[in-house]
Design an enzyme around this catalytic site. Sequence first.
Site, PDB file in Angstrom:
ATOM      1  N   THR A  95      12.370  -7.334 -10.186  1.00 17.80           N
ATOM      2  CA  THR A  95      11.853  -8.686 -10.387  1.00 17.80           C
ATOM      3  C   THR A  95      10.590  -8.880  -9.558  1.00 17.80           C
ATOM      4  OG1 THR A  95      14.081  -9.473 -10.744  1.00 17.80           O
ATOM      5  CG2 THR A  95      12.433 -11.149 -10.175  1.00 17.80           C
TER       6      THR A  95
ATOM      7  N   CYS B  60       1.007   2.320  12.517  1.00 21.85           N
ATOM      8  CA  CYS B  60       2.184   3.061  12.061  1.00 21.85           C
ATOM      9  C   CYS B  60       2.558   4.168  13.020  1.00 21.85           C
ATOM     10  CB  CYS B  60       1.915   3.662  10.691  1.00 21.85           C
ATOM     11  SG  CYS B  60       1.001   2.562   9.654  1.00 21.85           S
TER      12      CYS B  60
ATOM     13  N   HIS C  73      -1.741  -7.758   2.459  1.00 20.07           N
ATOM     14  CA  HIS C  73      -1.762  -8.220   3.859  1.00 20.07           C
ATOM     15  C   HIS C  73      -2.946  -7.684   4.647  1.00 20.07           C
ATOM     16  CE1 HIS C  73      -0.199  -4.794   6.419  1.00 20.07           C
ATOM     17  NE2 HIS C  73       0.252  -4.368   5.251  1.00 20.07           N
TER      18      HIS C  73
ATOM     19  N   GLY D 115       0.811  -1.217   0.000  1.00 22.25           N
ATOM     20  CA  GLY D 115       0.000   0.000   0.000  1.00 22.25           C
ATOM     21  C   GLY D 115       0.843   1.264   0.000  1.00 22.25           C
ATOM     22  N   THR D 116       1.903   1.260   0.766  1.00 20.76           N
ATOM     23  CA  THR D 116       2.750   2.455   0.862  1.00 20.76           C
ATOM     24  C   THR D 116       3.364   2.795  -0.488  1.00 20.76           C
ATOM     25  OG1 THR D 116       3.219   1.999   3.178  1.00 20.76           O
ATOM     26  CG2 THR D 116       4.781   3.428   2.016  1.00 20.76           C
TER      27      THR D 116
ATOM     28  N   GLN E 158      -7.983  -0.307   2.912  1.00 19.96           N
ATOM     29  CA  GLN E 158      -8.876  -0.862   3.937  1.00 19.96           C
ATOM     30  C   GLN E 158     -10.158  -1.467   3.365  1.00 19.96           C
ATOM     31  OE1 GLN E 158      -8.659  -1.320   7.290  1.00 19.96           O
ATOM     32  NE2 GLN E 158      -6.541  -0.607   7.317  1.00 19.96           N
TER      33      GLN E 158
HETATM   34  C1  LIG Z   1      -2.034  -0.432   5.867  1.00 17.84           C
HETATM   35  C2  LIG Z   1      -2.382   0.793   5.099  1.00 17.84           C
HETATM   36  C3  LIG Z   1      -1.477   1.353   4.187  1.00 17.84           C
HETATM   37  C4  LIG Z   1      -0.073   0.827   4.035  1.00 17.84           C
HETATM   38  O1  LIG Z   1      -0.047  -0.405   3.360  1.00 17.84           O
HETATM   39  P1  LIG Z   1       1.275  -1.319   3.462  1.00 17.84           P
HETATM   40  O2  LIG Z   1       1.010  -2.438   2.517  1.00 17.84           O
HETATM   41  O3  LIG Z   1       1.355  -1.766   4.883  1.00 17.84           O
HETATM   42  O4  LIG Z   1       2.427  -0.470   3.042  1.00 17.84           O
HETATM   43  C5  LIG Z   1      -1.877   2.455   3.472  1.00 17.84           C
HETATM   44  N1  LIG Z   1      -3.113   2.975   3.603  1.00 17.84           N
HETATM   45  C6  LIG Z   1      -4.009   2.471   4.462  1.00 17.84           C
HETATM   46  C7  LIG Z   1      -5.370   3.081   4.552  1.00 17.84           C
HETATM   47  C8  LIG Z   1      -3.682   1.367   5.245  1.00 17.84           C
HETATM   48  O5  LIG Z   1      -4.579   0.868   6.094  1.00 17.84           O
END
Ligand SMILES: *Cc1c(COP(=O)(O)O)cnc(C)c1O
Length: 387
Positions: free
Chosen positions: A237, A325, A201, A71-72, A179
């Site tokens: 990769t 976080c 995840h 997500g990041t 989410q």
């Molecule tokens: C967990 C989360 C992220 C970050 O995702 P990662 O895969 O852990 O880097 C970004 N945005 C929201 C809303 C999240 O809940």
Amino acid sequence: MERIYLDYAATTPCDPQVLKAMEPYFTEKFGNPSSIHSFGQEAKKGIEDARQNLSDFLGAKPEEIVFTSGGTESNNFAIFGAASALEKKGNHIITSVIEHHAITEPCKALEKRGFSVTYVKVDKNGLVDPCDVKKAITDKTILISIMHANNEIGVIEPIAEIGKIAKERGIVLHTDAVQTVGHIPVNVNELSVDCLSLSAHKFYGPKGVGALYIRKGTRVNRFLLGGDQEKGRRASTHNVSGIVGMGKAIELAGDKMKEEADFQSGLRDKLIKGLTEKIDRSYLNGHPARRLPNNANISFEYIEGESILLNLDMLGIAASTGSACTSSSLEPSHVLLAIGLRPENAHGSVRLTLGRWTKQKDVDYVIEVLPGIVDKLRQMSPLYEKK
Ligand SMILES: *Cc1c(COP(=O)(O)O)cnc(C)c1O
């Protein structure tokens, strides 16, 4: 001691079926998907099947999915990628005050480089008003990024309405759907979004893998430079086993989503009702109805959320105060402050998030023990005087 996990918004365990689907890709199907030989081709097949599954879930085309490390990265990719592609058109970005740090930090970095960013406010329920987004648009606006659902208070934002506005004005709309994907229906056409971030995840897939949906024709520059994987859009990769796991996870989510959401929202409501009725001076944060099926974020006045967490942990219950976080920082949650909580009440909040393996008895147990914990902590609190 039996442990109870109520922190599914922070991360979820891999579904055993996901793990099983991944396993061959660590060993016999270990090829590099960019290789021409049969080893490469069987790895590539795994990736392309996952791409198909994801695009089916989102109502997208397979070629609109770019795999990332989570997500990041997807959020950074969307913000920096759109900003650099559209820089000549304008330098104004609109986002909200309740975004995840993976959106606000890239926005802050762009502000240092001469971009201007409008952070639209939310109401006391945590909702962005689409009219505020509309009012913030200037002829320099190139990007709007508003999250689909908030990770702390679970509020589901009116993205489809914002999408109509963005489309009318020809502005790229990105949404952080980390989410929501795998938990509620997410259709890129119904939402009218051009870019969308997701992370495996958070829906029973492995960590360290995600995707960015990029609508065909949307200009988003590469974020990671190197090889020409993902049609030149994202070097490195492929995380083959991770991508295969994510493909399996989204397939399972598609099958189970409706049933799981119904079950979890029932338990969530029981939890909210049970706690707020049994404990005085406690209340739900975020919109009561427009929220994720698994999220209960509750404030308990006069005490610290951290103390509650430690006491819950001693009984084997895992919860959190807001975002995983920021759990190491002493700052109160920017999301809770944004919905109007006083700093001391923002500090007294606990997020309980349910998931695939949450049972009725887990929720009953929390309702049974939490009032006692709150009571004990309040007796020690100088702020609290029993009425
Ligand atoms: C967990 C989360 C992220 C970050 O995702 P990662 O895969 O852990 O880097 C970004 N945005 C929201 C809303 C999240 O809940």
